[in-house]
Design a protein around this motif. Structure first.
Motif, mmCIF file in Angstrom:
data_model
loop_
_atom_site.group_PDB
_atom_site.id
_atom_site.type_symbol
_atom_site.label_atom_id
_atom_site.label_comp_id
_atom_site.label_asym_id
_atom_site.label_seq_id
_atom_site.Cartn_x
_atom_site.Cartn_y
_atom_site.Cartn_z
ATOM 1 N N SER A 153 0.846 -1.189 0.000
ATOM 2 C CA SER A 153 0.000 0.000 0.000
ATOM 3 C C SER A 153 0.877 1.232 0.000
ATOM 4 N N CYS A 154 0.494 2.207 -0.823
ATOM 5 C CA CYS A 154 1.246 3.454 -0.945
ATOM 6 C C CYS A 154 0.287 4.619 -1.029
ATOM 7 N N ILE A 155 0.839 5.795 -0.775
ATOM 8 C CA ILE A 155 0.089 7.019 -1.004
ATOM 9 C C ILE A 155 0.919 7.898 -1.937
ATOM 10 N N VAL A 156 0.230 8.711 -2.708
ATOM 11 C CA VAL A 156 0.896 9.663 -3.595
ATOM 12 C C VAL A 156 0.771 11.031 -2.950
ATOM 13 N N VAL A 157 1.910 11.734 -2.836
ATOM 14 C CA VAL A 157 1.940 13.047 -2.210
ATOM 15 C C VAL A 157 2.374 14.078 -3.237
ATOM 16 N N ASP A 158 1.631 15.155 -3.323
ATOM 17 C CA ASP A 158 1.995 16.278 -4.187
ATOM 18 C C ASP A 158 2.852 17.214 -3.351
ATOM 19 N N THR A 159 4.097 17.458 -3.792
ATOM 20 C CA THR A 159 5.032 18.230 -2.974
ATOM 21 C C THR A 159 4.905 19.735 -3.105
ATOM 22 N N GLY A 160 4.038 20.222 -3.957
ATOM 23 C CA GLY A 160 3.924 21.673 -4.049
ATOM 24 C C GLY A 160 3.049 22.128 -5.197
ATOM 25 N N PRO A 161 3.192 23.389 -5.535
ATOM 26 C CA PRO A 161 2.378 23.966 -6.599
ATOM 27 C C PRO A 161 2.536 23.244 -7.935
ATOM 28 N N TRP A 162 1.560 23.410 -8.759
ATOM 29 C CA TRP A 162 1.428 22.753 -10.063
ATOM 30 C C TRP A 162 2.722 22.732 -10.870
ATOM 31 N N PRO A 208 5.393 4.807 1.037
ATOM 32 C CA PRO A 208 4.765 3.611 1.590
ATOM 33 C C PRO A 208 3.741 4.019 2.647
ATOM 34 N N ALA A 209 2.628 3.322 2.705
ATOM 35 C CA ALA A 209 1.578 3.659 3.665
ATOM 36 C C ALA A 209 2.073 3.568 5.103
ATOM 37 N N GLY A 210 3.148 2.833 5.342
ATOM 38 C CA GLY A 210 3.689 2.682 6.684
ATOM 39 C C GLY A 210 4.224 3.969 7.282
ATOM 40 N N VAL A 211 4.453 4.998 6.472
ATOM 41 C CA VAL A 211 4.944 6.263 7.022
ATOM 42 C C VAL A 211 3.793 7.142 7.523
ATOM 43 N N VAL A 212 2.555 6.739 7.271
ATOM 44 C CA VAL A 212 1.399 7.512 7.742
ATOM 45 C C VAL A 212 1.264 7.306 9.248
ATOM 46 N N SER A 213 1.299 8.423 9.996
ATOM 47 C CA SER A 213 1.173 8.321 11.451
ATOM 48 C C SER A 213 -0.269 8.524 11.918
ATOM 49 N N ARG A 214 -1.003 9.380 11.235
ATOM 50 C CA ARG A 214 -2.425 9.569 11.565
ATOM 51 C C ARG A 214 -3.109 10.336 10.454
ATOM 52 N N ILE A 215 -4.431 10.231 10.454
ATOM 53 C CA ILE A 215 -5.255 10.934 9.466
ATOM 54 C C ILE A 215 -6.327 11.712 10.214
ATOM 55 N N ASP A 216 -6.425 13.002 9.919
ATOM 56 C CA ASP A 216 -7.452 13.851 10.504
ATOM 57 C C ASP A 216 -8.490 14.093 9.412
ATOM 58 N N SER A 217 -9.563 13.324 9.448
ATOM 59 C CA SER A 217 -10.566 13.424 8.384
ATOM 60 C C SER A 217 -11.312 14.751 8.409
ATOM 61 N N VAL A 234 5.381 -2.490 -9.517
ATOM 62 C CA VAL A 234 6.025 -3.002 -8.315
ATOM 63 C C VAL A 234 7.411 -2.393 -8.139
ATOM 64 N N ALA A 235 8.127 -2.164 -9.235
ATOM 65 C CA ALA A 235 9.478 -1.590 -9.138
ATOM 66 C C ALA A 235 9.438 -0.198 -8.511
ATOM 67 N N SER A 236 8.470 0.624 -8.883
ATOM 68 C CA SER A 236 8.348 1.964 -8.308
ATOM 69 C C SER A 236 8.006 1.903 -6.831
ATOM 70 N N ILE A 237 7.142 0.975 -6.476
ATOM 71 C CA ILE A 237 6.761 0.819 -5.069
ATOM 72 C C ILE A 237 7.965 0.355 -4.255
ATOM 73 N N ARG A 238 8.724 -0.588 -4.783
ATOM 74 C CA ARG A 238 9.926 -1.069 -4.075
ATOM 75 C C ARG A 238 10.958 0.039 -3.917
ATOM 76 N N LEU A 239 11.092 0.889 -4.930
ATOM 77 C CA LEU A 239 12.037 2.007 -4.840
ATOM 78 C C LEU A 239 11.670 2.925 -3.686
ATOM 79 N N ALA A 240 10.385 3.245 -3.546
ATOM 80 C CA ALA A 240 9.926 4.088 -2.441
ATOM 81 C C ALA A 240 10.138 3.378 -1.108
ATOM 82 N N GLU A 241 9.835 2.083 -1.061
ATOM 83 C CA GLU A 241 10.036 1.329 0.179
ATOM 84 C C GLU A 241 11.507 1.316 0.587
ATOM 85 N N GLN A 242 12.394 1.114 -0.370
ATOM 86 C CA GLN A 242 13.827 1.095 -0.077
ATOM 87 C C GLN A 242 14.309 2.457 0.409
#
Length: 75
Positions: A4-13, A22-31, A60-68
């Motif tokens: 499981s992964c999340i996609v994060v936008d780092t800034g303006p367009w 990786p979803a494991g870096v998520v500490s909490r979600i404030d809905s 899978v290769a992209s996900i593994r790269l982020a995990e590594q």
């Protein structure tokens, strides 16, 4: 193995980019405020491997790269 992964936008367009975390870096979600908190620094997120929407959704290769990338810190 399910990854499981999340996609994060780092800034303006124009200046930002999307990174895969990786979803494991998520500490909490404030809905209420629609905010996701992660266990990493802003600089770590900005330096994370890039992600192009629609191209790597099941790559899978992209996900593994982020995990590594994050495995060397705390996972």
């Amino acid at each position: 193995m399910d990854r499981s992964c999340i996609v994060v936008d780092t800034g303006p367009w124009i200046f930002g980019r999307q990174v895969l975390l990786p979803a494991g870096v998520v500490s909490r979600i404030d809905s209420e405020s629609r905010t996701v908190y992660v266990n990493c620094t802003k600089d770590e997120v900005k330096a994370a491997p890039g992600h192009r929407g629609g191209q790597h959704d099941s790559d899978v290769a992209s996900i593994r790269l982020a995990e590594q990338y994050y495995a060397n810190r705390h996972m």
